[in-house]
Motif scaffolding. Structure first.
Motif, PDB file in Angstrom:
ATOM      1  N   CYS A 151      -5.910   2.260 -13.831  1.00 29.20           N
ATOM      2  CA  CYS A 151      -5.901   3.523 -13.087  1.00 29.20           C
ATOM      3  C   CYS A 151      -6.678   4.578 -13.877  1.00 29.20           C
ATOM      4  O   CYS A 151      -6.636   4.600 -15.099  1.00 29.20           O
ATOM      5  CB  CYS A 151      -4.473   4.010 -12.860  1.00 29.20           C
ATOM      6  SG  CYS A 151      -3.634   3.129 -11.539  1.00 29.20           S
TER       7      CYS A 151
ATOM      8  N   HIS B 226      -6.207   7.899 -13.617  1.00 27.06           N
ATOM      9  CA  HIS B 226      -5.530   9.192 -13.473  1.00 27.06           C
ATOM     10  C   HIS B 226      -4.418   9.310 -14.505  1.00 27.06           C
ATOM     11  O   HIS B 226      -3.938   8.297 -15.031  1.00 27.06           O
ATOM     12  CB  HIS B 226      -4.959   9.350 -12.060  1.00 27.06           C
ATOM     13  CG  HIS B 226      -4.228   8.131 -11.562  1.00 27.06           C
ATOM     14  ND1 HIS B 226      -2.939   7.839 -11.916  1.00 27.06           N
ATOM     15  CD2 HIS B 226      -4.639   7.108 -10.758  1.00 27.06           C
ATOM     16  CE1 HIS B 226      -2.564   6.702 -11.344  1.00 27.06           C
ATOM     17  NE2 HIS B 226      -3.581   6.228 -10.642  1.00 27.06           N
TER      18      HIS B 226
ATOM     19  N   CYS C  98      -1.194   1.230  -5.811  1.00 28.06           N
ATOM     20  CA  CYS C  98      -0.839   2.407  -6.605  1.00 28.06           C
ATOM     21  C   CYS C  98      -0.575   3.595  -5.679  1.00 28.06           C
ATOM     22  O   CYS C  98      -1.415   3.916  -4.842  1.00 28.06           O
ATOM     23  CB  CYS C  98      -1.976   2.725  -7.576  1.00 28.06           C
ATOM     24  SG  CYS C  98      -1.707   4.258  -8.475  1.00 28.06           S
TER      25      CYS C  98
ATOM     26  N   VAL D 205      -0.744   6.597  -6.317  1.00 27.33           N
ATOM     27  CA  VAL D 205      -1.609   7.735  -6.641  1.00 27.33           C
ATOM     28  C   VAL D 205      -3.044   7.461  -6.187  1.00 27.33           C
ATOM     29  O   VAL D 205      -3.658   8.276  -5.513  1.00 27.33           O
ATOM     30  CB  VAL D 205      -1.572   8.044  -8.156  1.00 27.33           C
ATOM     31  CG1 VAL D 205      -2.477   9.222  -8.490  1.00 27.33           C
ATOM     32  CG2 VAL D 205      -0.139   8.308  -8.610  1.00 27.33           C
ATOM     33  N   CYS D 206      -3.598   6.293  -6.549  1.00 30.48           N
ATOM     34  CA  CYS D 206      -5.016   6.046  -6.257  1.00 30.48           C
ATOM     35  C   CYS D 206      -5.242   4.886  -5.296  1.00 30.48           C
ATOM     36  O   CYS D 206      -6.388   4.565  -4.967  1.00 30.48           O
ATOM     37  CB  CYS D 206      -5.797   5.814  -7.546  1.00 30.48           C
ATOM     38  SG  CYS D 206      -5.320   4.309  -8.423  1.00 30.48           S
TER      39      CYS D 206
ATOM     40  N   THR E 197      -5.228   1.693  -5.488  1.00 35.15           N
ATOM     41  CA  THR E 197      -5.795   0.394  -5.864  1.00 35.15           C
ATOM     42  C   THR E 197      -4.659  -0.625  -5.986  1.00 35.15           C
ATOM     43  O   THR E 197      -3.499  -0.261  -6.159  1.00 35.15           O
ATOM     44  CB  THR E 197      -6.551   0.449  -7.204  1.00 35.15           C
ATOM     45  OG1 THR E 197      -5.673   1.009  -8.173  1.00 35.15           O
ATOM     46  CG2 THR E 197      -7.808   1.264  -7.115  1.00 35.15           C
TER      47      THR E 197
HETATM   48 ZN   LIG Z   1      -3.570   4.432  -9.777  1.00 40.17          ZN
END
Ligand SMILES: [Zn+2]
Ligand SMILES: [Zn+2]
Length: 439
Positions: free
Chosen positions: A377, A379, A404, A406-407, A409
């Motif tokens: 990641c 971030h 994820c 947050v992102c 992936t």
């Molecule tokens: Zn992530």
């Protein structure tokens, strides 16, 4: 069989024939066949005839039809190829189009010009005056010499994997072998090491028959272990369960499950099947039937698994210690600061990596317990391990799990890292602080 016969008789008296009797009542062996297209033939047999001249022979079992058989069309191809070729009845060459057929009563034909190291398969269909019947299922494959290996390096376990007749057309740097994919498909049902992979098979023919000896099945069940059938597509870079159009699983003559085609306009939710209840301790006779336009694109497996809960998975999640984690944060932020802010466009890019760190979990909205993020990641933001595992466990669509929050992936438990730096930040800030800026 299936044809009606009748008879008449006449006597020979003093060198002269008497009148013929009336015709007998017709009699038929088995049930009478009605005029129609020939039935589906039994699968043909394929044998290597000559290694030097690249010759094979296709043999089939003729059947009785009404009207009588006129011949047999023979299809031929390397295993794994989609298009069929046809065997020319007199030149024995392979041709693109269906031109002519092997005339009855022949029950075999030779094929020439075949390459060594390639596995071939054949199919036959019968013809009579009414037309051509359906094709048989394909023969067992045959190969002149040993099959040539088609090796590709797995980027996950670093072993060479033999693709055999199947193809992988995606990025080789994203290839992971079916063994690795089956192992990581469902972390809540982890494959038992080291002997949990009971079967891993690249599909060749639509019917797969084998026996499976499970002397310890009872003990496994007691330990909360199961046996799953998992299927992936070879030409794919993810480990999502992917059933063929239709799949029928039989054990010891009884149906264990049937995967049907999705109804029109519906998307089928593909999940692996737990087959433990359909198996018995000791020897099991398994029969799997696959219907799909391209069965050779699938890899099937039977895996012995152990049920895992969130705590057990958490205990196996690797940690990234404070020092490493801090270095990573600094590298990520340094990249951000180093990007020149010349115009609007690039300014936006610099905003991608934020130096804000929320201490509340984006999943549970509570203060993070064990902060985790993906190994790759980009971030700073972490989320709670417990909340992540729990939310995935609740997700019924297995193939939507493990991304994820947050992102977005792909992020399986083994890719998670407990972030030591964020852990320290959490321990040094009072509970009422919701967000920190990292400078
Ligand atoms: Zn992530
Ligand atoms: Zn691998």
């Amino acid at each position: 069989e299936g044809i009606e016969y009748e008879a008449t008789i006449a006597f020979l008296v003093n060198g002269r024939w008497s009148m013929e009797s009336e015709v007998s009542r017709p009699v038929c062996i088995g049930t009478k066949k009605l005029p129609g297209l020939p039935d589906k033939p039994k699968e043909p047999r394929l044998t290597v005839l000559s290694e030097q001249s690249g010759q094979m022979r296709v043999r089939w079992q003729p059947i009785t039809t009404v009207p009588a058989l006129t011949g047999c069309t023979v299809r031929f191809r390397p295993v794994g190829e989609r298009a069929w070729q046809y065997v020319h009845p007199t030149s024995w060459n392979l041709i693109e189009k269906d031109e002519g057929f092997v005339p009855a009563p022949a029950a075999e034909v030779n094929v020439v010009g075949l390459e060594p190291g390639v596995r071939y398969e054949a199919m036959v269909a019968f013809k009579n005056k009414m037309g051509q019947g359906p094709f048989s299922t394909s023969s067992e494959p045959a190969c002149i010499g040993r099959p040539v290996q088609k090796l590709i390096r797995c980027t996950y376990c670093y072993n060479d994997y033999d693709l055999q007749h199947s193809d992988y057309t995606r990025d080789p740097d994203a290839y992971w072998c079916p063994l690795c994919r089956f192992k990581h498909m469902d972390p809540f049902n982890a494959v038992v090491e080291p002997y949990g992979m009971l079967l891993c098979h690249i599909v060749v023919r639509p019917n797969i028959n084998f026996s499976l000896d499970l002397p310890e099945l009872k003990a496994w069940r007691k330990e909360d272990q199961s046996i799953f059938m998992r299927v992936v597509k070879m030409d794919s870079d993810n480990c999502a369960q992917m059933w063929p159009k239709r799949c029928h699983f039989e054990a010891n003559g009884a149906e264990v499950f049937l995967i049907k085609e999705p109804e029109e306009g519906h998307v089928r939710r593909d999940v692996p099947m737990n087959i433990s209840a359909g198996l018995k301790p000791g020897l099991n006779t398994i029969s799997i039937t696959i219907e799909d336009p391209y069965p050779a694109g699938y890899v099937i497996s039977l895996v012995r698994t152990q049920t895992m809960n969130a705590q057990q998975i958490a205990a196996q999640t690797p940690a990234c210690n404070e020092e490493q984690a801090k270095a990573r944060v600094m590298t990520l932020l340094a990249d951000t600061w180093a990007t020149p802010v010349d115009n609007e466009e690039e300014e936006e890019i610099t905003c991608v990596i934020s130096n804000k760190l929320k201490l509340r979990c984006p999943l549970s909205f509570e203060r993070v317990d064990i902060p985790v993020r993906g190994d790759e990641c980009m971030h700073l933001q972490c989320f709670g391990l417990g909340a992540y595992l729990e939310s995935n466990m609740k997700m019924r669509a297995l193939n939507n799990r493990w991304t994820c929050p947050v992102c977005n992936t792909g992020l399986r438990p083994h890719d998670l890292r407990v972030d030591g730096y964020v852990q320290k930040v959490l321990s040094e800030t009072p509970d009422r602080i919701e967000e920190v800026l990292i400078m």
